[in-house]
Design a protein around this motif. Structure first.
Motif, PDB file in Angstrom:
ATOM      1  N   GLN A 158      -2.456 -10.307   1.895  1.00 31.42           N
ATOM      2  CA  GLN A 158      -0.967  -9.381   0.792  1.00 31.42           C
ATOM      3  C   GLN A 158       0.442  -9.898   1.663  1.00 31.42           C
ATOM      4  OE1 GLN A 158      -2.672  -9.319   4.640  1.00 31.42           O
ATOM      5  NE2 GLN A 158      -1.233 -10.091   5.993  1.00 31.42           N
ATOM      6  N   LYS A 179      -3.850  -0.423  -1.949  1.00 26.16           N
ATOM      7  CA  LYS A 179      -2.435  -0.823  -2.022  1.00 26.16           C
ATOM      8  C   LYS A 179      -2.424  -1.493  -0.894  1.00 26.16           C
ATOM      9  CE  LYS A 179      -0.670   2.445  -4.701  1.00 26.16           C
ATOM     10  NZ  LYS A 179       1.014   3.468  -4.327  1.00 26.16           N
ATOM     11  N   LEU A 180      -2.388  -2.777  -0.875  1.00 28.21           N
ATOM     12  CA  LEU A 180      -2.396  -3.906   0.834  1.00 28.21           C
ATOM     13  C   LEU A 180      -0.637  -3.536   1.665  1.00 28.21           C
ATOM     14  CD1 LEU A 180      -4.061  -5.078  -1.492  1.00 28.21           C
ATOM     15  CD2 LEU A 180      -3.189  -7.591  -0.929  1.00 28.21           C
ATOM     16  N   SER A 202      -8.578  -8.881  -0.849  1.00 26.12           N
ATOM     17  CA  SER A 202      -7.480  -7.953   0.620  1.00 26.12           C
ATOM     18  C   SER A 202      -6.666  -8.329   1.048  1.00 26.12           C
ATOM     19  CB  SER A 202      -8.938  -6.966   0.929  1.00 26.12           C
ATOM     20  OG  SER A 202      -9.704  -6.326   0.161  1.00 26.12           O
ATOM     21  N   SER A 220      -0.724  -4.885  -4.612  1.00 26.13           N
ATOM     22  CA  SER A 220      -1.911  -4.059  -4.762  1.00 26.13           C
ATOM     23  C   SER A 220      -2.799  -5.337  -5.553  1.00 26.13           C
ATOM     24  CB  SER A 220      -1.057  -2.305  -5.670  1.00 26.13           C
ATOM     25  OG  SER A 220      -0.952  -3.491  -7.137  1.00 26.13           O
ATOM     26  N   THR A 257      -6.051  -2.085   3.433  1.00 24.61           N
ATOM     27  CA  THR A 257      -5.804  -1.948   2.410  1.00 24.61           C
ATOM     28  C   THR A 257      -5.835  -0.315   2.550  1.00 24.61           C
ATOM     29  OG1 THR A 257      -7.665  -1.482   0.962  1.00 24.61           O
ATOM     30  CG2 THR A 257      -6.451  -3.488   0.832  1.00 24.61           C
TER      31      THR A 257
END
Length: 215
Positions: A76, A141-142, A73, A81, A114
């Motif tokens: 990014q 989605k990050l 997670s 994602s 996220t």
């Protein structure tokens, strides 16, 4: 579709079965490896074109769901994602809303890094032999985290400590970090009941609480 795929599979029999899909174009690379120790940054940066990020699509080992998501997670800089299949019960925890019994420090952690979304349920009858529980697909989605470095570490110390005794009021569960009086005052400042419990606060409210208590 022309996507480049880096496949990581720990089981050597399954990894070997995937290798038949490899071609001379190198669009698919199969690694027989443990994802927890796999050199992600090195291999992903080689597989993606410069300036582009990758997407994770995975059927996670259920007993390693939390460690894997905790590791992926915050990345990014590598991924846009994470689309993962997990146990339905776990999926509810990952995407829980404040005020529910499934809401936890893990939920806060994932919302920190996220935007989690419960996509759909996958019936146990889709598998053979059928497991005892349903699965679910979750899309994360990050995002850029609201805090970094030591501030992020102290924030997670606060949320983990708060949820270790989730049935207690925050003034009691956080007393090893701050005085009950300071906690009550901070809760009032963010518009919360001074007797509030951890599951009632959103990520944004926890961030506000952390900022006030560490001011």
């Amino acid at each position: 579709t022309g996507a480049r795929v880096v496949a990581v599979e720990k089981d050597h029999v399954l990894a070997q079965a995937l290798e038949r899909l490899q071609t001379s174009t190198q669009q698919l690379k199969v690694f027989c490896h443990d994802i927890m120790t796999f050199p992600l940054k090195e291999e992903i940066s080689l597989a993606t074109q410069e300036g582009r990020k990758a997407k994770v699509i995975a059927n996670l080992p259920y007993h390693l769901t939390t460690p894997i998501l905790t590791q992926l997670s915050p990345l990014q800089e590598l991924f846009t994602s994470l689309t993962v299949m997990v146990q339905e019960e776990v999926a509810r925890r990952l995407t829980a809303q404040p005020g529910t019994s499934d809401y936890s420090s893990l939920t806060i952690f994932l919302r920190f890094y996220t935007y989690p979304h419960y996509a759909f349920t996958v019936s146990r009858n889709c598998f053979y032999p059928a497991p005892k529980v349903n699965s679910a697909v979750v899309v994360l989605k990050l995002r850029e985290p609201p805090l970094i470095g030591q501030e992020a570490e102290s924030f997670f110390e606060l949320t983990r400590t708060a949820f270790e005794h989730r049935r207690k009021m925050l003034r009691a569960s956080l007393k090893e970090l701050f005085s009950p009086q300071a906690i009550e005052k901070a809760l009032e400042e963010i518009g919360q009941n001074p007797l509030a419990r951890p599951e009632t606060l959103s990520l944004e409210q926890f961030l506000q609480l952390h900022a006030i208590l560490n001011h």
